[in-house]
Design a protein around this motif. Structure first.
Motif, PDB file in Angstrom:
ATOM      1  N   VAL A  54      89.191  63.711  15.469  1.00  0.00           N
ATOM      2  CA  VAL A  54      88.581  63.354  16.573  1.00  0.00           C
ATOM      3  C   VAL A  54      88.170  61.899  16.888  1.00  0.00           C
ATOM      4  CG1 VAL A  54      87.192  63.842  18.619  1.00  0.00           C
ATOM      5  CG2 VAL A  54      88.446  65.686  17.568  1.00  0.00           C
ATOM      6  N   GLU A  55      87.384  61.476  15.606  1.00  0.00           N
ATOM      7  CA  GLU A  55      86.727  60.299  15.526  1.00  0.00           C
ATOM      8  C   GLU A  55      87.849  59.323  15.340  1.00  0.00           C
ATOM      9  OE1 GLU A  55      84.452  57.373  12.242  1.00  0.00           O
ATOM     10  OE2 GLU A  55      85.710  58.800  11.553  1.00  0.00           O
ATOM     11  N   PHE A  56      88.912  59.271  14.989  1.00  0.00           N
ATOM     12  CA  PHE A  56      90.172  58.278  14.739  1.00  0.00           C
ATOM     13  C   PHE A  56      90.620  58.149  16.108  1.00  0.00           C
ATOM     14  CE2 PHE A  56      94.406  56.988  14.411  1.00  0.00           C
ATOM     15  CZ  PHE A  56      94.516  56.086  13.563  1.00  0.00           C
ATOM     16  N   THR A  66      94.458  63.587  26.390  1.00  0.00           N
ATOM     17  CA  THR A  66      95.590  64.263  26.742  1.00  0.00           C
ATOM     18  C   THR A  66      96.275  64.524  25.125  1.00  0.00           C
ATOM     19  OG1 THR A  66      96.022  63.048  28.511  1.00  0.00           O
ATOM     20  CG2 THR A  66      98.283  63.809  27.428  1.00  0.00           C
ATOM     21  N   LEU A  67      96.034  63.604  24.200  1.00  0.00           N
ATOM     22  CA  LEU A  67      96.579  63.754  22.870  1.00  0.00           C
ATOM     23  C   LEU A  67      95.819  65.241  22.190  1.00  0.00           C
ATOM     24  CD1 LEU A  67      96.991  60.210  21.285  1.00  0.00           C
ATOM     25  CD2 LEU A  67      98.909  61.940  21.554  1.00  0.00           C
ATOM     26  N   ILE A  68      94.663  65.146  22.300  1.00  0.00           N
ATOM     27  CA  ILE A  68      93.905  66.269  21.989  1.00  0.00           C
ATOM     28  C   ILE A  68      94.410  67.568  22.541  1.00  0.00           C
ATOM     29  CG2 ILE A  68      91.741  67.421  21.849  1.00  0.00           C
ATOM     30  CD1 ILE A  68      90.430  64.802  21.470  1.00  0.00           C
ATOM     31  N   ASP A  69      94.768  67.558  23.804  1.00  0.00           N
ATOM     32  CA  ASP A  69      95.002  68.894  24.516  1.00  0.00           C
ATOM     33  C   ASP A  69      96.536  69.343  24.103  1.00  0.00           C
ATOM     34  OD1 ASP A  69      92.834  68.910  25.896  1.00  0.00           O
ATOM     35  OD2 ASP A  69      93.609  67.897  27.587  1.00  0.00           O
ATOM     36  N   ARG A  70      97.311  67.971  24.061  1.00  0.00           N
ATOM     37  CA  ARG A  70      98.745  68.474  23.837  1.00  0.00           C
ATOM     38  C   ARG A  70      99.338  68.407  22.394  1.00  0.00           C
ATOM     39  NH1 ARG A  70     101.431  66.944  28.854  1.00  0.00           N
ATOM     40  NH2 ARG A  70      99.805  67.604  30.298  1.00  0.00           N
ATOM     41  N   PRO A  94      85.390  68.949  18.110  1.00  0.00           N
ATOM     42  CA  PRO A  94      84.076  68.183  18.515  1.00  0.00           C
ATOM     43  C   PRO A  94      84.823  67.553  19.954  1.00  0.00           C
ATOM     44  CG  PRO A  94      84.851  67.001  16.697  1.00  0.00           C
ATOM     45  CD  PRO A  94      85.512  68.361  16.745  1.00  0.00           C
ATOM     46  N   ASP A  95      83.779  67.362  20.896  1.00  0.00           N
ATOM     47  CA  ASP A  95      84.239  66.670  22.123  1.00  0.00           C
ATOM     48  C   ASP A  95      84.328  65.078  21.841  1.00  0.00           C
ATOM     49  OD1 ASP A  95      83.234  64.949  24.944  1.00  0.00           O
ATOM     50  OD2 ASP A  95      84.394  66.774  25.469  1.00  0.00           O
ATOM     51  N   VAL A  96      85.472  64.610  22.281  1.00  0.00           N
ATOM     52  CA  VAL A  96      86.060  63.263  22.095  1.00  0.00           C
ATOM     53  C   VAL A  96      85.098  62.176  22.651  1.00  0.00           C
ATOM     54  CG1 VAL A  96      87.414  63.126  24.158  1.00  0.00           C
ATOM     55  CG2 VAL A  96      87.971  61.665  21.966  1.00  0.00           C
ATOM     56  N   SER A  97      84.258  62.501  23.656  1.00  0.00           N
ATOM     57  CA  SER A  97      83.209  61.642  24.252  1.00  0.00           C
ATOM     58  C   SER A  97      82.110  61.712  23.527  1.00  0.00           C
ATOM     59  CB  SER A  97      83.103  61.897  25.662  1.00  0.00           C
ATOM     60  OG  SER A  97      82.230  63.207  26.028  1.00  0.00           O
ATOM     61  N   SER A  98      81.811  62.428  22.655  1.00  0.00           N
ATOM     62  CA  SER A  98      80.449  62.501  21.959  1.00  0.00           C
ATOM     63  C   SER A  98      80.570  62.687  20.468  1.00  0.00           C
ATOM     64  CB  SER A  98      79.749  63.935  22.385  1.00  0.00           C
ATOM     65  OG  SER A  98      80.632  65.049  21.937  1.00  0.00           O
ATOM     66  N   VAL A  99      81.700  62.434  19.892  1.00  0.00           N
ATOM     67  CA  VAL A  99      81.765  62.355  18.438  1.00  0.00           C
ATOM     68  C   VAL A  99      81.184  60.973  17.967  1.00  0.00           C
ATOM     69  CG1 VAL A  99      84.127  61.565  18.397  1.00  0.00           C
ATOM     70  CG2 VAL A  99      83.380  62.740  16.391  1.00  0.00           C
ATOM     71  N   GLU A 100      80.535  61.025  16.882  1.00  0.00           N
ATOM     72  CA  GLU A 100      80.158  59.615  16.125  1.00  0.00           C
ATOM     73  C   GLU A 100      81.238  59.086  15.697  1.00  0.00           C
ATOM     74  OE1 GLU A 100      76.509  58.105  13.196  1.00  0.00           O
ATOM     75  OE2 GLU A 100      77.262  60.255  13.127  1.00  0.00           O
ATOM     76  N   PRO A 142      83.998  66.859   7.760  1.00  0.00           N
ATOM     77  CA  PRO A 142      85.310  67.836   8.201  1.00  0.00           C
ATOM     78  C   PRO A 142      86.556  67.250   8.772  1.00  0.00           C
ATOM     79  CG  PRO A 142      83.069  68.574   9.047  1.00  0.00           C
ATOM     80  CD  PRO A 142      83.032  67.217   8.518  1.00  0.00           C
ATOM     81  N   ALA A 143      87.689  67.793   8.482  1.00  0.00           N
ATOM     82  CA  ALA A 143      88.951  67.226   9.079  1.00  0.00           C
ATOM     83  C   ALA A 143      89.030  67.012  10.677  1.00  0.00           C
ATOM     84  CB  ALA A 143      90.069  67.919   8.651  1.00  0.00           C
ATOM     85  N   THR A 144      88.438  68.105  11.252  1.00  0.00           N
ATOM     86  CA  THR A 144      88.515  68.389  12.769  1.00  0.00           C
ATOM     87  C   THR A 144      87.411  67.016  13.428  1.00  0.00           C
ATOM     88  OG1 THR A 144      86.587  69.471  12.692  1.00  0.00           O
ATOM     89  CG2 THR A 144      88.896  70.597  12.898  1.00  0.00           C
ATOM     90  N   GLU A 145      86.606  66.760  12.745  1.00  0.00           N
ATOM     91  CA  GLU A 145      85.616  65.538  13.088  1.00  0.00           C
ATOM     92  C   GLU A 145      86.216  64.400  12.711  1.00  0.00           C
ATOM     93  OE1 GLU A 145      80.967  63.882  11.904  1.00  0.00           O
ATOM     94  OE2 GLU A 145      81.755  65.865  11.770  1.00  0.00           O
TER      95      GLU A 145
END
Length: 235
Positions: free
Chosen positions: A82-84, A188-192, A205-211, A76-79
């Motif tokens: 966030v992975e990038f 911050t990038l994800i939030d803003r 997905p959470d940035v700290s847990s994404v594979e 998925p694009a969201t995953e």
């Protein structure tokens, strides 16, 4: 002369190891030969100069990244986005990654003076921006991102993440609100930037847990192959 695929992979792994250990400025062909258990004469057989070998290494890094991106296109694009973003972050105890990126920063500093290196840096930047743009376009088609200027958004994300990593390794800004600088910037990038373009009801997905499946600069096992004595120019 190009090396066969197996030998080329071993040599590229040797460059990786040697750059981490010695950095760019002090790196010699003998250092690379020792790291990949090849003779220096073999390296010179395939690569006339240290610059030829380092240019090939930059091409190798970019191609490896492109292959990983291609392998993950069904996610998925969201995953993927966030992975990038997470890919740029690293912790204070990841010293191998830090040393490797310090060496790459030294190498990048040659861009203004070396056309071959600059062309690879331009290609790398283009690949990163095109990857993010393609992911955002995918998300718009999937109905998870609002329509935005994908080129501008991709350029902003890449420039900010690259700058954060450079700042962390050069200024030692490792602790911001209890986390590393790169990870703080990622959140911050994800939030803003990313959250505001999400369609209502879509969650990231959470940035700290994404594979993270993109290449993470980890050490590569290098088999011992050749002990023959080395000859040729050390540089």
């Amino acid at each position: 002369m190009s090396a066969d695929p197996s030998t080329a992979e071993e040599i590229m792994a040797g460059v990786h190891h040697a750059l981490r250990e010695y950095g760019y400025a002090d790196l010699t062909m003998q250092d690379i030969a020792d790291a990949c258990s090849k003779s220096k004469s073999l390296l010179h057989y395939h690569y006339d100069t240290k610059e030829d070998l380092l240019v090939a290494f930059l091409d190798h890094l970019i191609t490896t990244f492109e292959r990983c991106v291609e392998a993950g296109r069904d996610r998925p694009a969201t995953e993927r986005l966030v992975e990038f973003i997470a890919w740029f972050g690293f912790d204070p105890d990841e010293t191998d990654r830090e040393h490797f990126h310090i060496a790459l920063l030294e190498l990048r500093s040659q861009g203004p003076f070396n056309d071959r290196i600059r062309s690879r840096l331009q290609r790398s930047d283009r690949v990163f921006r095109d990857t993010v743009a393609e992911i955002i376009e995918q998300g718009i088609e999937e109905g998870v991102f609002e329509p935005v200027d994908v080129t501008e958004t991709a350029a902003l994300l890449v420039a900010t993440l690259d700058g954060a990593r450079t700042r962390q390794i050069t200024l030692g800004e490792l602790d911001v609100d209890g986390d590393t600088y790169t990870r703080t910037v990622a959140r911050t990038l994800i939030d803003r930037v990313v959250d505001p373009i999400l369609v209502d009801g879509v969650e990231l997905p959470d940035v700290s847990s994404v594979e993270v499946l993109l290449p993470r600069d980890e050490p590569v096992a290098v088999p011992a192959v050749d002990d023959s004595p080395s000859t040729g120019d050390d540089r």
